[in-house]
Design an enzyme around this catalytic site. Structure first.
Site, PDB file in Angstrom:
ATOM      1  N   ASN A   1       0.800  -1.239   0.000  1.00 51.41           N
ATOM      2  CA  ASN A   1       0.000   0.000   0.000  1.00 51.41           C
ATOM      3  C   ASN A   1       0.827   1.282   0.000  1.00 51.41           C
ATOM      4  OD1 ASN A   1       0.832  -0.620   2.583  1.00 51.41           O
ATOM      5  ND2 ASN A   1      -1.043   0.121   3.560  1.00 51.41           N
TER       6      ASN A   1
ATOM      7  N   LYS B   1      12.980  -6.183   0.088  1.00 49.53           N
ATOM      8  CA  LYS B   1      12.119  -6.873  -0.873  1.00 49.53           C
ATOM      9  C   LYS B   1      10.744  -6.211  -0.854  1.00 49.53           C
ATOM     10  CE  LYS B   1       9.251 -10.264  -0.568  1.00 49.53           C
ATOM     11  NZ  LYS B   1       8.197  -9.710  -1.448  1.00 49.53           N
TER      12      LYS B   1
ATOM     13  N   SER C   1       0.682  -8.471   6.706  1.00 52.40           N
ATOM     14  CA  SER C   1      -0.485  -8.938   7.451  1.00 52.40           C
ATOM     15  C   SER C   1      -0.057  -9.764   8.668  1.00 52.40           C
ATOM     16  CB  SER C   1      -1.350  -9.790   6.528  1.00 52.40           C
ATOM     17  OG  SER C   1      -0.583 -10.899   6.101  1.00 52.40           O
TER      18      SER C   1
ATOM     19  N   GLU D   1       5.412  -4.696  11.591  1.00 56.03           N
ATOM     20  CA  GLU D   1       4.344  -3.698  11.398  1.00 56.03           C
ATOM     21  C   GLU D   1       3.204  -4.412  10.703  1.00 56.03           C
ATOM     22  OE1 GLU D   1       4.084  -0.682  12.364  1.00 56.03           O
ATOM     23  OE2 GLU D   1       6.108  -0.127  12.935  1.00 56.03           O
TER      24      GLU D   1
ATOM     25  N   CYS E   1      -3.143   0.445   7.015  1.00 54.29           N
ATOM     26  CA  CYS E   1      -3.128  -0.488   8.138  1.00 54.29           C
ATOM     27  C   CYS E   1      -3.754   0.081   9.405  1.00 54.29           C
ATOM     28  CB  CYS E   1      -1.696  -0.890   8.435  1.00 54.29           C
ATOM     29  SG  CYS E   1      -0.625   0.542   8.642  1.00 54.29           S
TER      30      CYS E   1
ATOM     31  N   GLU F   1      -9.822  -7.643   9.617  1.00 53.35           N
ATOM     32  CA  GLU F   1      -9.282  -6.538   8.825  1.00 53.35           C
ATOM     33  C   GLU F   1      -9.773  -6.679   7.388  1.00 53.35           C
ATOM     34  OE1 GLU F   1      -5.038  -6.457   7.758  1.00 53.35           O
ATOM     35  OE2 GLU F   1      -5.021  -4.329   8.282  1.00 53.35           O
TER      36      GLU F   1
ATOM     37  N   GLU G   1       8.451   2.057  14.324  1.00 49.90           N
ATOM     38  CA  GLU G   1       9.167   2.755  13.258  1.00 49.90           C
ATOM     39  C   GLU G   1       9.116   4.249  13.554  1.00 49.90           C
ATOM     40  OE1 GLU G   1       7.468   1.023   9.518  1.00 49.90           O
ATOM     41  OE2 GLU G   1       9.397  -0.021   9.513  1.00 49.90           O
TER      42      GLU G   1
HETATM   43  P1  NAD Z   1       1.264  -9.677   3.073  1.00 47.81           P
HETATM   44  O1  NAD Z   1       1.373 -10.116   4.476  1.00 47.81           O
HETATM   45  O2  NAD Z   1       0.507 -10.506   2.118  1.00 47.81           O
HETATM   46  O3  NAD Z   1       2.723  -9.488   2.433  1.00 47.81           O
HETATM   47  C1  NAD Z   1       3.665  -8.622   3.008  1.00 47.81           C
HETATM   48  C2  NAD Z   1       5.041  -8.950   2.461  1.00 47.81           C
HETATM   49  O4  NAD Z   1       5.502 -10.191   3.012  1.00 47.81           O
HETATM   50  C3  NAD Z   1       5.111  -9.123   0.944  1.00 47.81           C
HETATM   51  O5  NAD Z   1       6.286  -8.500   0.466  1.00 47.81           O
HETATM   52  C4  NAD Z   1       5.201 -10.633   0.775  1.00 47.81           C
HETATM   53  O6  NAD Z   1       5.831 -11.029  -0.413  1.00 47.81           O
HETATM   54  C5  NAD Z   1       6.014 -11.021   1.985  1.00 47.81           C
HETATM   55  N1  NAD Z   1       5.875 -12.409   2.431  1.00 47.81           N
HETATM   56  C6  NAD Z   1       4.789 -13.208   2.344  1.00 47.81           C
HETATM   57  N2  NAD Z   1       5.055 -14.420   2.903  1.00 47.81           N
HETATM   58  C7  NAD Z   1       6.327 -14.383   3.357  1.00 47.81           C
HETATM   59  C8  NAD Z   1       7.177 -15.326   4.021  1.00 47.81           C
HETATM   60  N3  NAD Z   1       6.752 -16.539   4.356  1.00 47.81           N
HETATM   61  N4  NAD Z   1       8.437 -14.943   4.336  1.00 47.81           N
HETATM   62  C9  NAD Z   1       8.879 -13.698   4.040  1.00 47.81           C
HETATM   63  N5  NAD Z   1       8.121 -12.771   3.394  1.00 47.81           N
HETATM   64  C10 NAD Z   1       6.853 -13.104   3.059  1.00 47.81           C
HETATM   65  O7  NAD Z   1       0.666  -8.195   3.175  1.00 47.81           O
HETATM   66  P2  NAD Z   1       0.112  -7.271   2.002  1.00 47.81           P
HETATM   67  O8  NAD Z   1      -1.154  -7.860   1.499  1.00 47.81           O
HETATM   68  O9  NAD Z   1       1.201  -6.935   1.061  1.00 47.81           O
HETATM   69  O10 NAD Z   1      -0.215  -5.923   2.804  1.00 47.81           O
HETATM   70  C11 NAD Z   1      -1.386  -5.728   3.506  1.00 47.81           C
HETATM   71  C12 NAD Z   1      -1.182  -5.988   4.983  1.00 47.81           C
HETATM   72  O11 NAD Z   1      -0.105  -5.192   5.464  1.00 47.81           O
HETATM   73  C13 NAD Z   1      -2.376  -5.591   5.815  1.00 47.81           C
HETATM   74  O12 NAD Z   1      -2.621  -6.550   6.804  1.00 47.81           O
HETATM   75  C14 NAD Z   1      -1.941  -4.284   6.439  1.00 47.81           C
HETATM   76  O13 NAD Z   1      -2.595  -3.974   7.643  1.00 47.81           O
HETATM   77  C15 NAD Z   1      -0.491  -4.504   6.639  1.00 47.81           C
HETATM   78  N6  NAD Z   1       0.229  -3.229   6.758  1.00 47.81           N
HETATM   79  C16 NAD Z   1       0.733  -2.870   7.967  1.00 47.81           C
HETATM   80  C17 NAD Z   1       1.364  -1.642   8.120  1.00 47.81           C
HETATM   81  C18 NAD Z   1       1.922  -1.209   9.446  1.00 47.81           C
HETATM   82  O14 NAD Z   1       2.758  -0.308   9.468  1.00 47.81           O
HETATM   83  N7  NAD Z   1       1.519  -1.792  10.555  1.00 47.81           N
HETATM   84  C19 NAD Z   1       1.506  -0.793   7.021  1.00 47.81           C
HETATM   85  C20 NAD Z   1       0.987  -1.202   5.790  1.00 47.81           C
HETATM   86  C21 NAD Z   1       0.347  -2.433   5.676  1.00 47.81           C
END
Ligand code: NAD
Length: 485
Positions: free
Chosen positions: A154, A177, A230, A251, A285, A382, A459
């Site tokens: 996002n 990454k 997530s 995060e 998020c 969520e 952060e």
């Molecule tokens: P996601 O969890 O699907 O993916 C996040 C990242 O993790 C991607 O780069 C993905 O390729 C990587 N990933 C997935 N499996 C992995 C593994 N086993 N090992 C290492 N890396 C792996 O999340 P998304 O759909 O890209 O983003 C949305 C989520 O992110 C929502 O839940 C949102 O709340 C959260 N988010 C949190 C914050 C925060 O600061 N707290 C900010 C933005 C988004």
């Protein structure tokens, strides 16, 4: 020569763009045209090796520079980003679908803020001196080494910089990454950092899905992982990091409460609810998606919210008058539509929205549900889309208990003109980032992060320094050694 905004290849390693088409192709789909606008390739084992080896090699000399020297590079990068804000914002808009109206003020600029802030702080990072009679202890604040950053889709530019800036300020190297959904912007952060004078290898970007992230964080050269993603991904990444006792910052997701009391300023409360639910089409998020509205103000709140939603302008996000963009991809659209159907099925009252727009692109109308109860799926999970749920409440004690009745703990907000109540509420919120009479601001000077399942670590702010460095304690004896034999 005109500045070329499109990244030149999939990866940025050791100060240069690198391609390896043997990796799995990742198609970058424009959320508006639904057409492919770029293609990158997931990192192969050879690319991962190059990235980690160059980071490891570069880190020692980088850490040996003075903080002021490192900071100068970061601050120069911040200036370059500000100079190119328009182009970088266009790239962010193409990658994510967020309106240019937003990206011009919230993405590259936020990355520049982080680089400027941590660049300024770098020269002031110190250890301590502790006098113990004649003896003393001093502490050295040392870099962790090679840090891995993994991003969500996002805020691709912001996340790349929010992780990179404190990491580099503290003398670490980073391998970042990005999300496979929005892979382009982090490459520009890497390119600009190197243009600003970062030594080759200090900030590398590699593409790929979860497997690439996993390969990075299981490598013995890696000291830390910072993930934005997530909760399910966080669980996996945290567990993997634990195997190697690596440092983590997590995060993660949220389902944050936004509590509006009868005595709140109505316009501000409605504005806060809009910012906390519909900015970036709800893909934020920290969004306050459970909007608890006290009974006395509920009708006025819903009416004013519906009025103000008339001013939503959907369309080509590159048109600066457009203030509401599409969701990031077809999958996210499906997920959010599934939640809307569930809300209707479970008896929530659909006040407005709920439909996909009849046009190209993953556009979904801003959606408001009222009469939502705590046990409904839309109040528990969520959603990560433009869906606001209004829940009724009667008093402070009740609403605080209900606000905290969730496993998440990212953010929370309260709108009231009663000063004492505002501070009592934030003291009681089980959340890392709280707001009084506003919502969703995230200045670099303030710590940002979650409690409970929403995360570990913070952060931004001086706090982030503790998550990218460790203290070495040095005992210095000024007297004879006393041993028992
Ligand atoms: P996601 O969890 O699907 O993916 C996040 C990242 O993790 C991607 O780069 C993905 O390729 C990587 N990933 C997935 N499996 C992995 C593994 N086993 N090992 C290492 N890396 C792996 O999340 P998304 O759909 O890209 O983003 C949305 C989520 O992110 C929502 O839940 C949102 O709340 C959260 N988010 C949190 C914050 C925060 O600061 N707290 C900010 C933005 C988004």
């Amino acid at each position: 020569m005109a500045y070329e905004i499109q990244p030149k290849a999939s990866h940025f390693i050791d100060g240069a763009y690198v391609e390896d088409t043997a990796g799995t192709p990742i198609r970058v789909i424009c959320p508006v045209s639904e057409e492919e606008i770029a293609r990158v390739y997931a990192a192969t084992p050879a690319i991962i090796e190059q990235a980690l080896a160059s980071a490891k090699r570069a880190q020692v000399a980088w850490a040996a520079m003075t903080g002021t020297e490192r900071g100068r590079v970061l601050r120069r990068a911040a200036d370059i980003i500000r100079d190119r804000n328009y182009d970088l914002s266009v790239l962010e808009t193409n990658d994510t679908g967020k309106p240019l109206q937003e990206t011009l003020v919230a993405d590259a600029t936020s990355a520049a803020d982080a680089l400027e802030y941590f660049g300024g702080l770098a020269g002031a990072l110190t250890g301590e001196h502790v006098q113990l009679g004649e003896d003393f202890v001093y502490t050295r604040r040392e870099a962790l080494g090679v840090c891995v950053g993994i991003g969500a889709w996002n805020y691709p530019t912001q996340i790349a910089a929010w992780k990179g800036a404190p990491a580099l300020a503290c003398g670490n190297a980073m391998v970042f990454k990005p999300s496979e959904t929005t892979p382009l912007c982090a490459l520009k952060v890497a390119e600009i950092l190197h243009e600003a004078g970062a030594p080759a290898g200090i900030y590398n970007v590699v593409q790929g899905m979860g497997e690439v992230g996993h390969a990075l964080i299981t490598d013995p050269r890696v000291a830390k992982v910072s993930l934005t993603g997530s909760v399910p991904t966080g669980r996996k990444v945290y567990a993997t990091a634990a195997e190697g006792i690596r440092h983590v910052t997590m995060e993660l997701g949220g389902k944050s409460p936004l509590v509006i009391f009868d005595d709140a300023d109505l316009e501000d409360a409605v504005g806060g609810a809009i910012l906390g639910n519909f900015y970036s089409s709800g893909q934020v998020c920290s969004n306050g998606t459970r909007v608890f509205v006290q009974k006395g103000i509920k009708d006025a709140f819903l009416k004013r919210l519906a009025d103000r939603l008339q001013d939503v302008k959907m369309g080509d996000p590159l048109d600066e008058s457009v203030n509401f963009g599409p969701l990031v991809n077809a999958k996210q659209l499906d997920i959010v539509q599934g939640f809307i159907a569930k809300g209707i099925e479970e008896g929530a009252r659909l006040v407005c929205g709920g439909e996909r727009e009849k046009r190209a692109g993953y556009f979904l109308q801003p959606t408001v549900f009222a009469d939502v109860s705590d046990d409904m799926t839309i109040a528990r999970d969520e959603i990560f889309g433009p869906v606001l749920s209004v829940l009724d409440f009667e008093d402070e004690v009740e609403v605080l208990a209900r606000a905290n009745n969730t496993d998440f703990g990212l953010a929370a907000g309260v709108f009231t003109n009663d000063l004492g109540r505002a501070h009592r509420m934030v003291a009681g919120f089980e959340a890392g980032t709280c707001y009084i009479n506003t919502y969703n601001l995230a200045p670099v000077e303030a710590p940002f992060g979650g409690s409970k399942l929403s995360g570990v670590g913070r952060e931004n702010s001086k706090n982030a320094v503790d998550h990218y460095s460790e203290m070495k304690s040095v005992y210095v004896s000024m007297t004879a050694v006393e041993a028992p034999f």
